[in-house]
Design a protein around this motif. Structure first.
Motif, short mmCIF file in Angstrom:
data_model
loop_
_atom_site.label_atom_id
_atom_site.label_comp_id
_atom_site.label_asym_id
_atom_site.label_seq_id
_atom_site.Cartn_x
_atom_site.Cartn_y
_atom_site.Cartn_z
N VAL A 242 40.66 31.30 43.59
CA VAL A 242 39.48 30.51 43.87
C VAL A 242 39.68 29.55 45.05
O VAL A 242 38.74 29.10 45.69
CB VAL A 242 39.11 29.78 42.56
CG1 VAL A 242 38.52 28.45 42.78
CG2 VAL A 242 38.25 30.64 41.70
N ASP B 184 28.13 36.17 46.41
CA ASP B 184 28.33 35.88 44.99
C ASP B 184 28.70 37.15 44.23
O ASP B 184 29.59 37.14 43.38
CB ASP B 184 27.05 35.30 44.36
CG ASP B 184 26.65 33.98 44.99
OD1 ASP B 184 26.55 33.91 46.24
OD2 ASP B 184 26.43 33.03 44.23
N ALA B 187 32.30 38.10 45.05
CA ALA B 187 33.24 37.17 44.41
C ALA B 187 33.34 37.48 42.91
O ALA B 187 34.43 37.50 42.34
CB ALA B 187 32.80 35.73 44.62
N GLU B 188 32.18 37.75 42.28
CA GLU B 188 32.20 38.10 40.85
C GLU B 188 33.02 39.35 40.62
O GLU B 188 33.78 39.43 39.65
CB GLU B 188 30.78 38.40 40.36
CG GLU B 188 29.93 37.22 40.01
CD GLU B 188 28.46 37.60 39.92
OE1 GLU B 188 28.17 38.76 39.57
OE2 GLU B 188 27.63 36.73 40.23
N ARG B 258 29.87 35.25 36.36
CA ARG B 258 28.75 34.64 37.08
C ARG B 258 28.62 33.15 36.72
O ARG B 258 28.46 32.30 37.59
CB ARG B 258 27.45 35.37 36.75
CG ARG B 258 26.25 34.78 37.47
CD ARG B 258 25.07 35.69 37.45
NE ARG B 258 25.36 36.95 38.11
CZ ARG B 258 24.71 38.07 37.87
NH1 ARG B 258 23.75 38.10 36.98
NH2 ARG B 258 25.04 39.17 38.51
N ILE B 261 31.32 31.16 38.38
CA ILE B 261 31.13 30.97 39.82
C ILE B 261 30.03 29.95 40.10
O ILE B 261 30.13 29.18 41.05
CB ILE B 261 30.84 32.34 40.49
CG1 ILE B 261 32.16 33.10 40.55
CG2 ILE B 261 30.26 32.17 41.87
CD1 ILE B 261 32.08 34.41 41.26
N GLU B 265 30.68 26.74 42.32
CA GLU B 265 29.91 26.46 43.53
C GLU B 265 29.45 25.02 43.55
O GLU B 265 29.40 24.38 44.59
CB GLU B 265 28.70 27.40 43.61
CG GLU B 265 28.02 27.41 44.96
CD GLU B 265 26.77 28.28 44.98
OE1 GLU B 265 26.40 28.81 43.92
OE2 GLU B 265 26.18 28.42 46.05
N ILE B 272 33.30 30.29 46.96
CA ILE B 272 32.83 31.68 46.91
C ILE B 272 33.46 32.48 48.04
O ILE B 272 33.98 33.58 47.83
CB ILE B 272 31.29 31.74 46.97
CG1 ILE B 272 30.71 31.09 45.72
CG2 ILE B 272 30.81 33.17 47.11
CD1 ILE B 272 29.20 31.03 45.70
N ILE B 275 37.17 33.00 47.39
CA ILE B 275 37.51 34.10 46.48
C ILE B 275 37.54 35.42 47.25
O ILE B 275 38.45 36.24 47.09
CB ILE B 275 36.50 34.21 45.32
CG1 ILE B 275 36.59 32.97 44.43
CG2 ILE B 275 36.75 35.47 44.49
CD1 ILE B 275 35.56 32.94 43.32
#
Lengths: 457, 362
Positions: A242, B184, B187-188, B258, B261, B265, B272, B275
């Motif tokens: 992250v 997003d 990243a997920e 989700r 994240i 955020e 994001i 990642i």
């Protein structure tokens, strides 16, 4: 291997339960016979903590499972050998308590063998304990609480005798070379100049490691044992991802981390938090929990996320670490081979055999001065734009994650920040400034160039 | 308190009177990616410019290519269609653009969103092709959920849709497929692959272009575009899109990632992108990357096993064994083995619903 099958739910990590029938059989079996699954003779332990694997193994088998994982890690990675002097990082928490206990038991065994052997050829490795006092980082210092904690640590270490172990209480401000009021003030100023909450927490962790390295090398230790378990590493995998630290991640989660002056070893890497807390409960190993500064950053968010995932599936931590273990480690993720004649031949042979597995051709030269993470090409790509100012050199030398979350953004604050950093970190910057070949060449031929730099391109 | 907010708080006093970028107009929004306070026009500009840069730097297109946009009627694909046709015009990409939509057969959800795509066809002047699961596979998602419930339905839909898009692209004779996957989403996916132990997928999922050696290469121009910014763009531009969540999705495992994240955020917007950067930087040995590529024995689609996943799942549905193909493969369960033995033994029982899918050339 992230973890031994016996430590996880359903006997194997990541394996799907087959229509629930297998689990049912096991429950029925347990009810009928109620014996330990391993030795089939003793009564199984129930911890009643709502965790998995409850009521499957007896106390002895459970303990030997966990100790077995520790010993396997130690021997297969040559973590502790007879000629070593090992410093155990002890925070008072369960993980490091178990690490200390196991190292002690290993040492006791070695002493027994030594005294029983005729020629006394294999010496007994030395063990010391280090406790880092972080109270200077969180003024007003909770001095009485820390005082009690230190006293408890002292008595715990004293009770682990024979063999005797030295205790080193390390104030974290010792990274600045002294333990004075000035050093404490400098620490506070340094931490205050980091505006990002997560960056502050991480900087403190880096300073903690520096202080441990300092006490280890100043007192003749050649190994630093850290009690990080699978669960801790699972959180680390996610926090590193992250924070954009995907490149250096594989360096942090191996059994051995030899990029430091005193190599760091993780003998409890394959044990999960649940096993560790159960063992402490079983053996009456006391721990101390110091009141922590409230954490509101990313590290905390990730911990809660991992807990949530664990509720949904107790093997998740193991899967996360197993995935990360498939990433390619670095050349320094193994105990370096040595020609030192004091190291027993058996150890040297084992090291050579183990090291054959690693591809020695991949080498990185540059490390971030703050987090000591290996730098990726993309991190060091914009070095050419930074010349002259020391602060710019610091900025250029750091990884992108530290640049964002730790370093101050404007130049003047950056200068000041650089002056507050411990000497060890700053000296790294001068060491690893990349050679700018273009400027060097240009200097040599400058008098023969007719056009300006931009036009020539 | 993370850096961006700390900065604006340190500045003290009232928020800036002028847009950070043009210094002329009044700011009307805070940019989700950078927290800059900017005006509408500058937002359109940075949004579109960043996508243009992603397209150019990654050399996604060649002049003269026929490109199909995977269009669901949702915000991502609507904005994608809008921006891509705009950039195609503005920067003369020279592309021939089409809309390709898949009807999974989800009553009340998909029929409504298809209406949106049909409107997009008129609004953006892009020819539209619709393919349905019913025609391709003989099953709608409604039928599938009735049979298997709400647990692994997303697996079925995802696998079927991927193949459906490729078939549609082949029908349209396009050179490339673009989808609206945003930062997003990627990243997920990175997080999901870490959580599930899928190292091979982990190494591929951050690529902006995939399947170059397959039937139809596909790319994701929104790889670095935040979902929130896509919504903002659609909102300010008053674009027509369908905004309901799929009615079958709440139990998807992706939901965990989700939520996480979204929380992340809030703390640190750039996480994001971090990642995605981590995903790109992971040291994964090239030997672990590609599973061996072959073709499905049943339908000819690209597959690393004897049968492609769609055929395995379909076979399971047709034979009333909905768990087939879900979870780890065990021995001969994965398509090829058992079924082959049966057909060799002379069994002529073939469900009316199973279709020969080999009619389209790959």
């Amino acid at each position: 291997m992230a973890c031994n099958s016996s430590g996880c739910e359903s006997g194997s990590c990541g394996r799907e339960k087959e229509n629930g029938s297998k689990a049912e059989e096991e429950v029925i079996g347990a009810k009928k016979e109620s014996v330990c699954l391993k030795c089939k003779s003793n009564e199984p332990m129930t911890f009643g903590d709502g965790g998995s694997d409850d009521g499957r193994f007896c106390a002895d088998c459970f303990r030997s499972n966990v100790y077995g994982k520790f010993r396997l890690a130690v021997t297969s990675h040559a973590m502790i050998t007879p000629s070593d002097n090992v410093l155990v990082a002890f925070s008072g928490g369960s993980s490091s308590r178990v690490a200390l206990q196991f190292v002690h038991e290993l040492q006791v065994k070695a002493l027994k063998n030594y005294e029983a052997s005729r020629d006394r050829s294999l010496p007994v490795f030395g063990v010391g304990v280090a406790f880092v006092d972080e109270s200077a980082a969180y003024p007003p210092a909770l001095s009485s609480e820390m005082g009690d904690a230190v006293a408890w640590v002292r008595s715990t270490v004293l009770s682990m005798y024979p063999p005797e172990k030295d205790l080193h209480v390390v104030p974290i401000e010792s990274v600045f070379g002294s333990e004075s009021v000035e050093a404490r003030g400098r620490l506070v100023k340094l931490l205050d100049s980091v505006s990002d909450e997560t960056g502050k927490e991480d900087l403190l962790l880096h300073l903690k490691m520096l202080s441990l390295q300092k006490v280890a090398s100043e007192n003749g230790y050649n190994r630093l044992v850290v009690g990080s378990c699978t669960s801790r590493l699972a959180s680390h995998v996610l926090t590193a991802t992250v924070k954009g630290r995907g490149y250096s991640l594989s360096a942090d989660i191996q059994h051995v981390d030899a990029r430091w002056k005193v190599p760091v070893v993780l003998p409890l890497r394959d044990c999960v938090w649940q096993e560790i807390t159960r063992l402490c409960h079983l053996d009456g190993l006391k721990t101390v929990e110091l009141a922590r500064h409230p954490q509101s950053g990313i590290n905390d968010l990730v911990s809660s996320f991992v807990s949530l995932l664990q509720e949904e599936n107790p093997s998740r931590e193991c899967t996360i670490v197993r995935t990360a273990a498939k990433l390619t480690p670095f050349y320094f993720n193994k105990i370096p081979e040595t020609d030192d004649s004091c190291v027993p031949m058996a150890t040297q042979r084992r090291l050579k055999k183990f090291n054959l597995k690693y591809d020695g051709s991949m080498t990185t030269e540059a490390f971030c001065p703050i987090c000591n993470g290996p730098l990726n090409e993309s991190d060091s790509s914009d070095l050419n734009t930074f010349k002259g100012y020391d602060s710019d050199a610091l900025f250029a030398a750091c990884c992108s994650s530290c640049r964002f979350q730790i370093l101050p953004q404007d130049r003047s604050s950056l200068e000041h920040f650089g002056s507050l950093l411990p000497h060890h970190m700053i000296s790294q910057v001068k060491h690893h400034q990349k050679f700018d070949s273009q400027t060097y060449l240009r200097e040599k031929i400058k008098d023969c160039l007719l056009l300006d730099d931009e036009e020539a391109v | 308190m993370e850096k961006g907010e700390a900065k604006s708080k340190k500045a003290g006093g009232p928020p800036p009177r002028l847009c950070c970028i043009c210094n002329e107009r009044r700011p009307v929004l805070k940019r989700p990616k950078t927290l800059q306070q900017i005006c509408r026009e500058c937002f359109y500009e940075v949004f579109e410019e960043e996508i243009h840069q992603a397209i150019v730097e990654n050399r996604l297109f060649k002049s003269g290519e026929r490109v199909a946009i995977g269009a669901s009627g949702g915000k991502d694909s609507t904005v994608l269609a809008y921006v891509l046709s705009e950039l195609n015009r503005r920067h003369s990409y020279g592309l021939d653009l089409f809309l390709l939509s898949i009807d999974e057969g989800i009553t009340g959800y998909r029929d409504d969103s298809l209406e949106t795509v049909k409107r997009n066809e008129l609004q953006y002047g892009l020819p539209l092709q619709i393919l349905s699961y019913k025609d391709l596979y003989g099953w709608t998602m409604d039928d599938i959920v009735k049979m298997i419930g709400l647990k692994n339905n997303c697996t079925f839909c995802g696998v079927f849709r991927r193949q459906a898009l490729d078939r549609g692209a082949a029908l349209l004779k396009v050179d490339k497929l673009v989808t609206g996957h945003n930062a997003d989403d990627i990243a997920e996916t990175v997080l999901l692959n870490i959580l599930r132990g899928d190292i091979a997928r982990l190494s591929r999922c951050t690529s902006i272009t995939t399947g170059e050696d397959g039937p139809i290469p596909r790319c994701k121009p929104f790889k670095y575009t935040y979902e929130k910014e896509i919504v903002m763009y659609a909102y300010f531009k008053k674009l027509d899109y369908f905004s309901t969540e799929c009615i079958y999705s709440p139990n998807a495992y992706r939901g965990f990632a989700r939520e996480f994240i979204k929380d992340l955020e809030r703390l640190r917007p750039r996480a994001i992108l971090d990642i995605i950067k981590s995903g790109e930087d992971f040291r994964i040995a090239t030997t672990t990357k590609m599973p061996e590529q072959g073709t499905c024995e049943r339908c000819g689609y690209i597959s690393s096993q004897k049968w492609c996943k769609a055929c395995v799942l379909l076979d399971g549905l047709n034979r009333g064994l909905p768990k087939m193909g879900i979870g780890r493969a065990r021995g001969g369960v994965n398509g090829g083995g058992d079924h082959k033995k049966e057909t060799k033994a002379g069994s002529t029982v073939k469900s009316l619903e199973s279709k020969q899918c080999g009619s389209l050339d790959f």
